[in-house]
Design an enzyme around this catalytic site. Sequence first.
Site, PDB file in Angstrom:
ATOM      1  CB  SER A  97      -0.959  -0.042   1.194  1.00  0.00           C
ATOM      2  OG  SER A  97      -1.997   0.885   1.042  1.00  0.00           O
ATOM      3  CG  ASP A 229      -6.928  -3.156  -3.084  1.00  0.00           C
ATOM      4  OD1 ASP A 229      -7.530  -2.328  -2.373  1.00  0.00           O
ATOM      5  OD2 ASP A 229      -5.691  -3.292  -3.077  1.00  0.00           O
ATOM      6  CG  HIS A 258      -5.659  -2.572   0.515  1.00  0.00           C
ATOM      7  ND1 HIS A 258      -5.008  -2.127  -0.615  1.00  0.00           N
ATOM      8  CD2 HIS A 258      -5.066  -1.915   1.563  1.00  0.00           C
ATOM      9  CE1 HIS A 258      -4.076  -1.245  -0.293  1.00  0.00           C
ATOM     10  NE2 HIS A 258      -4.079  -1.111   1.027  1.00  0.00           N
TER      11      HIS A 258
END
Length: 278
Positions: A97, A229, A258
């Site tokens: 991320s 995601d 995610h």
Amino acid sequence: MAYVTTADGVEIFYKDWGPRDAQPIVFHHGWPLSSDDWDAQMLFFLANGYRVVAHDRRGHGRSAQVGTGHDMDHYAADAAAVAEHLDLRNAVHIGHSTGGGEVARYVAKHGQPQGRVAKAVLVSAVPPLMVQTEANPEGTPITVFDGFRQALAANRAQFFLDVAAGPFYGFNREDATVSEGVVRNWWRQGMMGGANAHYDGIKAFSETDQTGDLKAITVPTLVLQGDDDQIVPYKDAALLQAKLLQHATLKIYEGFPHGMLTTHADVINPDLLAFVRS
């Protein structure tokens, strides 16, 4: 606990486990978490004979809660301070991320010029650019990130619970098996950090254009993301990363969220190991 002090005087907490002569695997965590988010990966690679290193980003976890420097340049420079302090070479840098953005900036600006990086991995990563602009019409509208800021400022503790119990791990899906422990651990990590760092970090992960970083990376890079995601849309992230990188390997996981490094570590970890060994 181990700390390194950066050039601008910030104490960065780090973990360093395993044989000092083994190849280092360096982990970069996502917003608003800490190096603890990599437990499943660090233990896995440690068991496979690697040296594993992870740090808490400034303002996050056990690192200093400073009021400045919450941007991708400082994130990358702080990662470089850890790598230089430990003299890590032939390292594989893995970022999730926001940590993927940190890896991209670190590798492009520090790791490659210093000859310290062998490979990189971007997992559900934010580059090249999340926010919608004229040049990036398919991006996420700025109003979404403004909403994040508003919710964080109003009630950070509740906002973090809502994110962890909802879209981050896909626990809001009808057929999801919710882990209360995973939700609480996400919340615990988030609340260890500073509200200011988390607030400013939203701008860092959403509005930093890292197209140039991706184009500058020459080491082999593995790009991983789930097609469910809900935080970082994979069509605006992994698919574009694979096009911009010079030596990319792309893998999209059907139905993965995610936070797939936690929910599907049994699948992701062997894929990471295969890439490291390749």
